[in-house]
Design an enzyme around this catalytic site. Sequence first.
Site, PDB file in Angstrom:
ATOM      1  N   ASP A  78       0.835  -1.234   0.093  1.00 38.25           N
ATOM      2  CA  ASP A  78      -0.017   0.090   0.129  1.00 38.25           C
ATOM      3  C   ASP A  78       0.718   1.236  -0.035  1.00 38.25           C
ATOM      4  O   ASP A  78       2.017   1.167   0.340  1.00 38.25           O
ATOM      5  CB  ASP A  78      -1.088  -0.035   1.489  1.00 38.25           C
ATOM      6  N   HIS A  79       0.447   2.399  -0.677  1.00 37.32           N
ATOM      7  CA  HIS A  79       1.016   3.769  -0.499  1.00 37.32           C
ATOM      8  C   HIS A  79       2.389   3.647  -0.502  1.00 37.32           C
ATOM      9  O   HIS A  79       3.129   3.802   0.490  1.00 37.32           O
ATOM     10  CB  HIS A  79       0.426   4.549   0.849  1.00 37.32           C
ATOM     11  N   HIS A 172      -7.928   8.778   5.553  1.00 38.46           N
ATOM     12  CA  HIS A 172      -7.329   7.774   6.379  1.00 38.46           C
ATOM     13  C   HIS A 172      -7.475   7.909   7.849  1.00 38.46           C
ATOM     14  O   HIS A 172      -7.420   9.022   8.360  1.00 38.46           O
ATOM     15  CB  HIS A 172      -5.685   7.837   6.074  1.00 38.46           C
ATOM     16  N   HIS A 200     -10.053   4.194  -0.794  1.00 38.58           N
ATOM     17  CA  HIS A 200      -9.143   4.415   0.397  1.00 38.58           C
ATOM     18  C   HIS A 200      -9.905   5.072   1.505  1.00 38.58           C
ATOM     19  O   HIS A 200     -10.760   5.983   1.496  1.00 38.58           O
ATOM     20  CB  HIS A 200      -7.951   4.964   0.050  1.00 38.58           C
ATOM     21  N   GLY A 201      -9.699   4.638   2.844  1.00 41.98           N
ATOM     22  CA  GLY A 201     -10.379   5.266   3.829  1.00 41.98           C
ATOM     23  C   GLY A 201     -11.687   4.623   4.207  1.00 41.98           C
ATOM     24  O   GLY A 201     -12.867   5.476   4.269  1.00 41.98           O
ATOM     25  N   ASN A 222     -10.421  -0.480   0.841  1.00 38.85           N
ATOM     26  CA  ASN A 222      -9.547  -0.592   1.864  1.00 38.85           C
ATOM     27  C   ASN A 222      -9.926  -0.563   3.344  1.00 38.85           C
ATOM     28  O   ASN A 222     -10.629   0.680   3.538  1.00 38.85           O
ATOM     29  CB  ASN A 222      -8.324   0.309   1.602  1.00 38.85           C
ATOM     30  N   THR A 225      -8.038   1.006   9.779  1.00 42.27           N
ATOM     31  CA  THR A 225      -8.367   1.569  10.868  1.00 42.27           C
ATOM     32  C   THR A 225      -9.352   0.679  11.785  1.00 42.27           C
ATOM     33  O   THR A 225      -9.008   0.313  13.001  1.00 42.27           O
ATOM     34  CB  THR A 225      -9.071   2.887  11.077  1.00 42.27           C
TER      35      THR A 225
END
Length: 280
Positions: A78-79, A172, A200-201, A222, A225
């Site tokens: 990822d990232h 995020h 994302h998030g 994704n 958290t």
Amino acid sequence: MVSELLRAARYEKTAIAAFNCSAFDSMAGVAMAAKESGVPVIIQTSAALVATLGTALPKGWFDLVKKHICSDCYLHLDHCQDLVLLKNCIDAGWDMVMYDGSADKIEDNCRNITAVIAYAHKNNVAVEGEVGGVMGEESGSKSSNAYASARDVSMLAQCGPDCLAIGFGNVHGSYKTKETLNWDVLVQAGKTTELPLVLHGGSGLTDTEFFKAIDAGCAKINISTELKRVYAKAVKNSTTSMEVVIQPLKLHSELMQLTMETALNFITIFRGRKNANGKF
């Protein structure tokens, strides 16, 4: 290949659940959820994790869960902005990597991801790109708010990535407000390219919002958290009661169980339906 799964998911208006995992316990729990549901999943490692541990350890964890729990799992980086780290993960056997050039000028983003794609595809590894920054900070990835323009989406899509993450005010970590979300940006991105889009998030969004994203073209969602929250809960419960001192295996079992239950819930939401046998 994972790219084929993502294309099929966009066509079917479903999404593949992608979970950020930072330890063997969470990888195992996600794989258990994949086995229980009969649905493929993506297990993600952050660039910070791989930079700290190297490629051998997280790849070794993944290989174990893939072999002994569920073979229908795929490993994703990822990232990542580090071209050397991207190459190392491709060489080590990751199924997909993400070059995140969202903070760069679109011309630089296109130039760098083109080089990553050429090397990755030669090694049968898929590539995710990103247009527009995702707000917040998570696992070493930090960005400010930026909304993807149709022009930039089109330019990056023409470079040939297998999927494309879109910044539309998503965050995020935890959402303090959802007023930043501009769904028109995501919808427009889905009209601009037929590539599978990536959300994302995902932690903190409602089922209705997930369905809205899937309808717009998101084929990969994704979750990070939410897994961290259940992981912290298991550790807190065990250490507070001091059970871990006597029987540490209980902690590992609870970590895997809570991760599995959480992952299974998201897998169910993103698929949206079951067949007559109860499988997805």
